[in-house]
Design a protein around this motif. Sequence first.
Motif, PDB file in Angstrom:
ATOM      1  N   THR A  41       0.820  -1.216   0.000  1.00 66.65           N
ATOM      2  CA  THR A  41       0.000   0.000   0.000  1.00 66.65           C
ATOM      3  C   THR A  41       0.852   1.263   0.000  1.00 66.65           C
ATOM      4  OG1 THR A  41      -0.172  -0.153   2.423  1.00 66.65           O
ATOM      5  CG2 THR A  41      -1.973  -1.087   1.131  1.00 66.65           C
ATOM      6  N   TYR A  44       0.404   3.007  -3.156  1.00 63.10           N
ATOM      7  CA  TYR A  44      -0.890   3.599  -3.473  1.00 63.10           C
ATOM      8  C   TYR A  44      -0.785   5.123  -3.433  1.00 63.10           C
ATOM      9  CZ  TYR A  44      -3.212  -0.958  -2.809  1.00 63.10           C
ATOM     10  OH  TYR A  44      -3.613  -2.268  -2.910  1.00 63.10           O
ATOM     11  N   GLY A  47      -6.315   7.170  -0.816  1.00 62.13           N
ATOM     12  CA  GLY A  47      -6.793   6.582   0.420  1.00 62.13           C
ATOM     13  C   GLY A  47      -8.169   7.111   0.763  1.00 62.13           C
ATOM     14  N   PHE A 106      -6.727  -3.959   4.113  1.00 61.38           N
ATOM     15  CA  PHE A 106      -5.721  -2.913   3.912  1.00 61.38           C
ATOM     16  C   PHE A 106      -5.445  -2.700   2.430  1.00 61.38           C
ATOM     17  CE2 PHE A 106      -3.771  -4.634   8.084  1.00 61.38           C
ATOM     18  CZ  PHE A 106      -4.747  -3.992   8.829  1.00 61.38           C
ATOM     19  N   PRO A 110      -7.597   1.073   1.383  1.00 61.68           N
ATOM     20  CA  PRO A 110      -6.589   1.829   2.134  1.00 61.68           C
ATOM     21  C   PRO A 110      -7.199   3.082   2.749  1.00 61.68           C
ATOM     22  CG  PRO A 110      -6.301   2.162  -0.222  1.00 61.68           C
ATOM     23  CD  PRO A 110      -7.353   1.096  -0.069  1.00 61.68           C
ATOM     24  N   ARG A 138      -0.176   2.801   7.093  1.00 67.10           N
ATOM     25  CA  ARG A 138      -1.293   2.549   6.181  1.00 67.10           C
ATOM     26  C   ARG A 138      -2.133   1.325   6.529  1.00 67.10           C
ATOM     27  NH1 ARG A 138       3.061   4.297   3.773  1.00 67.10           N
ATOM     28  NH2 ARG A 138       3.877   2.196   3.587  1.00 67.10           N
ATOM     29  N   ASN A 139      -1.775   0.557   7.531  1.00 73.12           N
ATOM     30  CA  ASN A 139      -2.604  -0.589   7.941  1.00 73.12           C
ATOM     31  C   ASN A 139      -3.562  -0.126   9.034  1.00 73.12           C
ATOM     32  OD1 ASN A 139      -1.119  -2.097   6.172  1.00 73.12           O
ATOM     33  ND2 ASN A 139       0.021  -3.237   7.711  1.00 73.12           N
TER      34      ASN A 139
END
Length: 505
Positions: A41, A44, A47, A106, A110, A138-139
């Motif tokens: 992620t 990415y 979000g 996740f 995200p 990000r988790n």
Amino acid sequence: MSARTPLCGWPRRDELLLTGSMAFGFALFFLVVYGGASAVTGFYTWGVRVDLPFERHIPFVPAWAAVYVSMDLLLLLSLLVFRTWREMAPFVLALCLETVLGAACFLLLPVEVAWPPREVSGGWASVFFLADTMNLERNYLPSLHVAFACTAALAYGERGGWLARSLFGLWAMAITASTLLIHEHHLADVLAGAILAWGTWRVVASRASRADFLEAIRVEALCARELYLFSRRHLRYLLIALGLYRYSLPRWRATRVARAGFCFLQLVDDVLDGDRPIDGEPLDQVDALLGQMETGRWSDEGSASTLGRVFLTGLGDDGARAEALQLVRTMRKDRERVRERRELEAEALRSHHRDTFRLSVGLMLHVAGVEVRASDSPALLDAFGWCSTMRDLREDLDKGLLNVPAEVCRAVRAEGVDPLRYEDLVGSVAGRAWMLAEYGRARALLEQAAVELSALEGRSGVGLLRLFHRSIRGFWAKRLPRKMPFLRESSEVSSWPSGAPTGGR
């Protein structure tokens, strides 16, 4: 009324080794899956915002980081609460499932946090830094911190009274509050983590506590352990293990008999060969296993007994069970030959190898549920025997096992050297003549086997036999000549008695 089992206690050493291994395995699994999701992620560029308007009023309290990191202590208590591997298994499986489901969320959803930047100084800075590092980046949704804490509270609470449920419930609630007070998660993350814990534990706890499920885990763990030990001894067993697991994936439960059978028979072979050190005489242990196989009264003490029970029970056919018994009896003859320093003439030796592979390949095909049978390609069975002899020649001689015909041994001794010494055998005229003859015989066997397999085309299981044929041919054409370069010197079949006649079998 019987006294309630204490909630916490020190487990037996053997059980602690197992539960500790399970905990360590989960930790590695978590690091790979959770860390992998965080790494992916990181690429990415988008979000989702899940924060609620009132959350901006939640204060930032760095001291609560101490409560946040206490989740590790809460999980470590499982080693004292679950004092056997059977008790620990549902808990570890629930955590693993939550990790997988969390990682999927996740990756698919995200979340972008909306907390303002955090700056911490003073006495709580180091604790907060540890808490922030544990969380990675990000988790966020769901909060696995909350999920794990709530799972522990549910699992521990089931084993204690109202006081234990209250204490662990309060601890989980404090950890949940800490995720908000140190601005690691938003309320949506927290709620998702709590729901994940509740749903996962309800699903896993009842199913993973069943006796049949736990027995299946035990058998799979024993298979994995044996495959690991085999692979440590030789790389080829790692390739076999990978192939076995690949074959098993589409029908995992139905193919358990194949995994157990391979591990059982290879373990018996290792015990008889001395590759698996044991206390006492290997024949005594194998005879005890034969007694259990014949009577069906299994002791389940040790890997061999458990794997043997699963294998024979799973065969589901009296004829196949009889062949399994015959195979073990055939295998034990090698140990008898070592003890008695017995030498076999060429035809007797070939017959022994042919019986060994007729039974072992036949059982494999039976377990695979295919149409072809080992007897459909007698040349391939003889090629198996040749490959086994040449591949393990040095190791067998070191153990005192003579897979060299007695007439060859006599000729080697006539030259004044010892056929039990690999260097003497290979360096002798008679030894080299025998090896050249066997090399030519193998060529004839492989050619004949190719004809036999072509005649079987269209029947299920031919592909498996072709795989073995290619493997043996690769050993004949490449690997063995690299070990014994003199084999390339002559392509003619020797007139030595152990060779095949020129032009066929």
